[in-house]
Each structure stands twice: as structure tokens, then as C-alpha cells.
Motif scaffolding. Structure first.
Motif, PDB file in Angstrom:
ATOM      1  N   ALA A  69       0.825  -1.212   0.000  1.00  0.00           N
ATOM      2  CA  ALA A  69       0.000   0.000   0.000  1.00  0.00           C
ATOM      3  C   ALA A  69       0.862   1.266   0.000  1.00  0.00           C
ATOM      4  O   ALA A  69       0.466   2.288  -0.568  1.00  0.00           O
ATOM      5  CB  ALA A  69      -0.943   0.001   1.202  1.00  0.00           C
ATOM      6  N   LEU A  70       2.018   1.206   0.619  1.00  0.00           N
ATOM      7  CA  LEU A  70       2.931   2.347   0.611  1.00  0.00           C
ATOM      8  C   LEU A  70       3.672   2.461  -0.723  1.00  0.00           C
ATOM      9  O   LEU A  70       3.921   3.564  -1.213  1.00  0.00           O
ATOM     10  CB  LEU A  70       3.940   2.224   1.757  1.00  0.00           C
ATOM     11  N   ILE A  71       4.020   1.328  -1.314  1.00  0.00           N
ATOM     12  CA  ILE A  71       4.805   1.300  -2.546  1.00  0.00           C
ATOM     13  C   ILE A  71       3.968   1.677  -3.774  1.00  0.00           C
ATOM     14  O   ILE A  71       4.419   2.456  -4.626  1.00  0.00           O
ATOM     15  CB  ILE A  71       5.442  -0.108  -2.732  1.00  0.00           C
ATOM     16  N   VAL A  72       2.763   1.131  -3.883  1.00  0.00           N
ATOM     17  CA  VAL A  72       1.943   1.266  -5.098  1.00  0.00           C
ATOM     18  C   VAL A  72       1.752   2.709  -5.568  1.00  0.00           C
ATOM     19  O   VAL A  72       1.880   2.985  -6.765  1.00  0.00           O
ATOM     20  CB  VAL A  72       0.598   0.525  -4.929  1.00  0.00           C
ATOM     21  N   PRO A  73       1.479   3.680  -4.687  1.00  0.00           N
ATOM     22  CA  PRO A  73       1.271   5.052  -5.187  1.00  0.00           C
ATOM     23  C   PRO A  73       2.489   5.656  -5.896  1.00  0.00           C
ATOM     24  O   PRO A  73       2.353   6.613  -6.653  1.00  0.00           O
ATOM     25  CB  PRO A  73       0.945   5.849  -3.916  1.00  0.00           C
ATOM     26  N   LEU A  74       3.669   5.097  -5.669  1.00  0.00           N
ATOM     27  CA  LEU A  74       4.885   5.619  -6.287  1.00  0.00           C
ATOM     28  C   LEU A  74       5.262   4.886  -7.580  1.00  0.00           C
ATOM     29  O   LEU A  74       6.254   5.236  -8.212  1.00  0.00           O
ATOM     30  CB  LEU A  74       6.043   5.557  -5.296  1.00  0.00           C
TER      31      LEU A  74
END
Length: 178
Positions: A93-98
Motif C-alpha cells: 500500500a505504501l509502494i503502489v502510489p509511487l
């Protein structure tokens, strides 16, 4: 095993990309810190988890029998392997937006490297953020695709101010980071 240019956690004080003689001198495998070795073994384990869908406990038993494991920091290995598996949804969830593509299109090596970097940012506060960044860029260079380390760098650099805001801000104010 190949040589790399990662310096031990406790001795590394320069930012990734800085040019010191120590950074330019490849270290032989025997000179790697226990934590660097633990990261390599955890990466192998997480690759097995992502690709083979093996259980973490089975991966752990297999990995501990590998040559050289006794030289690694087994507590750090445990934290990375079990922590990344347990918190994989939060890490994703932290990685996906980037990402500029779907998570499924990321190589399993880069995916595991990003999991581990984010996990260390969140849970291994004793490791400076610049060391975390450097260690995982180097792992991606050693084990990932041709330009995978650039992708890992972009994602982890993008998350560092969010996950280690005080540390990153202090480095920026002191001129150690941009």
C-alpha cells in the motif's frame, strides 16, 4: 558471490552517490557486515515467497542451511523475512502510489527489495535512512534487472521523507541530503 561497494552500517556516514575511497573500493564477500548478509538471505527468501508461494517457515528452514548463513545477523534476517511477509499488504500500500505501472509488472526481485527497504524504514530505526537506501540500491544492482536499482531508488527516496521525516529533514538542514 560477487563483490559490492556497500559499507558496514555502523561505519557508513556519507550519502548514497557520494564519492569516498571507501565507497569505490569493492568489498569481498567476507568483508560484508552481518546485516548486509542478512539482507541478501532475506531477499532470497522473499523471492521464494513471491515466486514459489512457499511458506515463510519453510523458506526459513531452507535458508538457514545455505552456505554462509552463519555469518549473517540472524535476528535481522528473521525481522526482514517474517516482517515483510506479515506486513506485505501494508508495504504494498505504501509502494503502489509511487509506481508507474501495476505492482504485478514489477520484477519479484525489485518488489522484495522495496518491501525490505520500506520495512527497515518503518521498523529498524537504528539503521540510518541513507544506509537503508544505499543497502537496497546495492542489492537491486547485484540481484535485480539492468535498471531495477533506479526504480528501487525512486520508490525508496520517495518514501523516506514520509517514513523517516525527522531524519530526512535533519539531513537536509545539515546539507547531507537534498
Amino acid at each position: 558471490m560477487t563483490t559490492d561497494t556497500v559499507t558496514p552500517d555502523s561505519a557508513h556516514d556519507s550519502a548514497p552517490g557520494s564519492s569516498t575511497l571507501q565507497d569505490k573500493t569493492p568489498r569481498k564477500s567476507s568483508a560484508k557486515s552481518g546485516r548486509s548478509r542478512a539482507r541478501e538471505f532475506a531477499l532470497q527468501g522473499l523471492y521464494q515467497f513471491l515466486v514459489g508461494r512457499n511458506e515463510a517457515a519453510d523458506i526459513d528452514v531452507f535458508t538457514r542451511d545455505l552456505s554462509g548463513f552463519h555469518k549473517s545477523d540472524s535476528a535481522h534476517y528473521d525481522a526482514l523475512l517474517y516482517g515483510c511477509v506479515e506486513h506485505r499488504e501494508v508495504l504494498d500500500a505504501l509502494i503502489v502510489p509511487l509506481l508507474d505501472r501495476k505492482l504485478e509488472e514489477i520484477s519479484p526481485i525489485e518488489h522484495a527489495v522495496m518491501w525490505m527497504g520500506v520495512y527497515e524504514f518503518q521498523h529498524c530505526i537504528d539503521v540510518p535512512w541513507r544506509v537503508v537506501l544505499n543497502e537496497y540500491i546495492e542489492l537491486a544492482k547485484s540481484f535485480g534487472g539492468t535498471d531495477g536499482h533506479k526504480y528501487v531508488n525512486a520508490v525508496l527516496n520517495g518514501l523516506a521523507p514520509q517514513l523517516r521525516s525527522h531524519e530526512v529533514q535533519a539531513d537536509r538542514l545539515s546539507g547531507k541530503a537534498r
